[in-house]
Design a protein around this motif. Sequence first.
Motif, PDB file in Angstrom:
ATOM      1  N   LEU A 316       0.681  -0.986  -0.134  1.00 56.06           N
ATOM      2  CA  LEU A 316      -0.334  -0.066  -0.269  1.00 56.06           C
ATOM      3  C   LEU A 316       0.825   1.280  -0.097  1.00 56.06           C
ATOM      4  CD1 LEU A 316      -2.546   1.227   0.152  1.00 56.06           C
ATOM      5  CD2 LEU A 316      -2.782   1.325   2.900  1.00 56.06           C
ATOM      6  N   LYS A 317       0.613   2.040  -1.154  1.00 52.89           N
ATOM      7  CA  LYS A 317       1.928   3.065  -1.320  1.00 52.89           C
ATOM      8  C   LYS A 317       0.190   4.330  -1.212  1.00 52.89           C
ATOM      9  CE  LYS A 317       5.759   1.364  -3.181  1.00 52.89           C
ATOM     10  NZ  LYS A 317       6.098   1.344  -4.696  1.00 52.89           N
ATOM     11  N   VAL A 318       0.756   5.470  -0.515  1.00 52.20           N
ATOM     12  CA  VAL A 318       0.245   6.291  -0.423  1.00 52.20           C
ATOM     13  C   VAL A 318       0.878   8.038  -1.080  1.00 52.20           C
ATOM     14  CG1 VAL A 318      -1.068   5.820   1.084  1.00 52.20           C
ATOM     15  CG2 VAL A 318      -0.419   6.858   1.913  1.00 52.20           C
ATOM     16  N   ILE A 348      -1.590  -4.687   7.171  1.00 52.25           N
ATOM     17  CA  ILE A 348      -2.012  -3.667   5.918  1.00 52.25           C
ATOM     18  C   ILE A 348      -2.809  -4.332   4.758  1.00 52.25           C
ATOM     19  CG2 ILE A 348      -1.088  -2.006   4.075  1.00 52.25           C
ATOM     20  CD1 ILE A 348       1.785  -1.939   5.753  1.00 52.25           C
ATOM     21  N   PHE A 349      -3.848  -3.872   3.887  1.00 52.10           N
ATOM     22  CA  PHE A 349      -4.437  -4.666   2.822  1.00 52.10           C
ATOM     23  C   PHE A 349      -4.279  -3.163   1.986  1.00 52.10           C
ATOM     24  CE2 PHE A 349      -6.563  -5.925   7.691  1.00 52.10           C
ATOM     25  CZ  PHE A 349      -6.969  -6.498   6.995  1.00 52.10           C
ATOM     26  N   ASP A 350      -5.447  -4.532   0.552  1.00 56.52           N
ATOM     27  CA  ASP A 350      -5.433  -3.646  -0.791  1.00 56.52           C
ATOM     28  C   ASP A 350      -5.797  -1.878  -0.453  1.00 56.52           C
ATOM     29  OD1 ASP A 350      -4.882  -2.032  -2.624  1.00 56.52           O
ATOM     30  OD2 ASP A 350      -5.714  -4.441  -4.055  1.00 56.52           O
ATOM     31  N   GLY A 351      -6.329  -0.820   0.234  1.00 58.56           N
ATOM     32  CA  GLY A 351      -6.376  -0.080   0.338  1.00 58.56           C
ATOM     33  C   GLY A 351      -6.774   0.591   1.889  1.00 58.56           C
ATOM     34  N   ALA A 352      -6.463  -0.014   2.897  1.00 60.03           N
ATOM     35  CA  ALA A 352      -6.597   0.099   4.151  1.00 60.03           C
ATOM     36  C   ALA A 352      -5.366  -0.421   5.580  1.00 60.03           C
ATOM     37  CB  ALA A 352      -8.088  -0.296   4.100  1.00 60.03           C
ATOM     38  N   LEU A 398      -5.450  15.144   6.969  1.00 59.76           N
ATOM     39  CA  LEU A 398      -5.140  13.908   5.817  1.00 59.76           C
ATOM     40  C   LEU A 398      -6.347  13.690   4.672  1.00 59.76           C
ATOM     41  CD1 LEU A 398      -2.428  11.899   7.552  1.00 59.76           C
ATOM     42  CD2 LEU A 398      -1.683  13.100   6.238  1.00 59.76           C
ATOM     43  N   GLY A 399      -7.966  13.520   5.326  1.00 56.43           N
ATOM     44  CA  GLY A 399      -8.898  13.339   4.381  1.00 56.43           C
ATOM     45  C   GLY A 399      -8.494  11.413   4.100  1.00 56.43           C
ATOM     46  N   TRP A 400      -8.183  10.974   5.518  1.00 50.62           N
ATOM     47  CA  TRP A 400      -7.988   9.747   5.087  1.00 50.62           C
ATOM     48  C   TRP A 400      -9.621   8.943   6.678  1.00 50.62           C
ATOM     49  CZ3 TRP A 400      -2.879   6.658   6.784  1.00 50.62           C
ATOM     50  CH2 TRP A 400      -1.833   7.126   5.878  1.00 50.62           C
ATOM     51  N   GLY A 401     -10.074   8.067   5.949  1.00 51.54           N
ATOM     52  CA  GLY A 401     -10.974   7.366   7.026  1.00 51.54           C
ATOM     53  C   GLY A 401     -10.615   7.017   7.891  1.00 51.54           C
ATOM     54  N   THR A 417      -8.405   4.678   6.554  1.00 51.52           N
ATOM     55  CA  THR A 417      -9.154   4.124   4.453  1.00 51.52           C
ATOM     56  C   THR A 417      -7.840   4.780   4.284  1.00 51.52           C
ATOM     57  OG1 THR A 417     -10.944   2.870   5.224  1.00 51.52           O
ATOM     58  CG2 THR A 417     -10.563   3.718   3.192  1.00 51.52           C
ATOM     59  N   PRO A 418      -6.977   5.449   3.878  1.00 52.03           N
ATOM     60  CA  PRO A 418      -6.245   6.420   3.169  1.00 52.03           C
ATOM     61  C   PRO A 418      -6.993   7.052   1.461  1.00 52.03           C
ATOM     62  CG  PRO A 418      -4.425   4.912   3.242  1.00 52.03           C
ATOM     63  CD  PRO A 418      -5.709   3.847   3.853  1.00 52.03           C
ATOM     64  N   ASN A 419      -7.563   8.101   1.140  1.00 48.60           N
ATOM     65  CA  ASN A 419      -7.770   8.141   0.459  1.00 48.60           C
ATOM     66  C   ASN A 419      -7.005   8.782  -1.235  1.00 48.60           C
ATOM     67  OD1 ASN A 419      -6.034  10.504   1.065  1.00 48.60           O
ATOM     68  ND2 ASN A 419      -7.763  11.627   0.406  1.00 48.60           N
ATOM     69  N   SER A 420      -5.887   8.447  -1.236  1.00 45.49           N
ATOM     70  CA  SER A 420      -5.411   8.717  -2.249  1.00 45.49           C
ATOM     71  C   SER A 420      -4.250   7.480  -2.335  1.00 45.49           C
ATOM     72  CB  SER A 420      -4.567  10.085  -2.405  1.00 45.49           C
ATOM     73  OG  SER A 420      -4.143   9.927  -1.258  1.00 45.49           O
ATOM     74  N   PRO A 421      -4.607   6.121  -2.834  1.00 44.67           N
ATOM     75  CA  PRO A 421      -3.137   5.315  -2.980  1.00 44.67           C
ATOM     76  C   PRO A 421      -2.687   5.540  -4.454  1.00 44.67           C
ATOM     77  CG  PRO A 421      -5.917   4.391  -3.163  1.00 44.67           C
ATOM     78  CD  PRO A 421      -5.652   5.803  -2.535  1.00 44.67           C
TER      79      PRO A 421
END
Length: 429
Positions: A316-318, A348-352, A398-401, A417-421
């Motif tokens: 997961l990169k953001v 670490i998941f794909d998107g979260a 950060l705009g993260w969930g 939950t990052p908003n810009s992966p």
Amino acid sequence: MKLKSISRRVYRAILSVSVVSMVVMVMTVLLVNEDLERTMLGTEFAQEREFILTNNIGNETLVWDTPNLAVMFVPSGKPRPAAMPHVFRGLPDKFSAEINIEGQTYLVSVDTVETGLLYVAKNITHFEDREALFEIALVFMTIVIIAFSLLLAALSSRRIVRPLKLLTERISRIPVGPNMPRMETDYAEAELHSIAMTFNRFLDELESYVRREQSLLNLASHELRTPIAVMSGALDVLETRDQLHPNDRATLQRVRRACDEMRDNVNILLKLARRESGNPAQEALDLAPAIRRVINDLKASPHAVHRVILEEQAGLKVVTDPVMVHMLLRNLIHNAVQHTQGDIWVRIFDGAVEIEDRGPGLTADQQAILLGEKRVSSEGSPLSGLGLYIVTLMAERLGWGLDISRSDQNGTRIRLTPNSPVPAAAGHP
């Protein structure tokens, strides 16, 4: 909670008062009319009965049958005549009531007098017809009053609520800022004028409070940054002398990293406190190394590293602010380490990213703060360092969930939950 309209509430109140008043009036009119009718008929009936007893009774049977009045007298000891009026047939010796016969209504009385048995029946059909017409007219008037009440309630509710709507619109038009305009106070209603004056006083106090807080932040900015600059300068001097043992040099590097991290943290905290509108620094960040760095920073806590388990199920990169992300992850993981005894999983998941512990769980008040539903806690913050409120501010910045997927007696699981992966194939920009 479902919001209720003041206009609808006023409408219902006016309509309820009108309907209740109308019902009371109708019931009163009906009762008065019924009592008046009975009084009139009773008086006429008593007068005719007294006239008959005074002038027409002897020792002989009397039968008098007319369309409006029927009278029969049976002396004591004599049988009832065979050709008795139809209205008296089958009645007992003691009787007083209304009787309907062939569409005609009679008020009948059978009573024992000194010399015999007296039957009297008076035709009151015209009274009943008038009463029916009166009830029809009353129903019509009731419908008219209900319609008028609906119209009056609608107009009155709008008229009453219109100044409140105007007050609400004026409040909503006031922009939020350091110099907020004051509300107009040109209200004819004393209550609304008082509300507007109170709101303006509130704005005065609020601006004064903001100015004091701004002065305090400016002072804190100087007081916090100066010691950090002094420590950085002292570290530079030590490195320039180049007189340290290799072990001391490694320790010095750890102090340097801590000092730099403190400087970045202070800058971010001041930025959050000032609510600066500028966008945070945007860099491509791989979260797995960032989390490993956080775990390594926790080596100062006894047995912390061995309890924190990193599970990288997907890369997961953001694109985000790395310093603020580091602060956010460090506070959440450090809180789990400090307040629990078991293992802590960072997945670490794909998107979260999920942080799970086996502690006692968060209270409802703590969960509300962490989810941004509540700004302060009367019981104190359960997180160390920045606390729940600061964690919420950083996630919002950060705009993260930020979501609590589970919190009970078996532990807590917090999901970021990052908003810009960054897509896996895209790599670093």
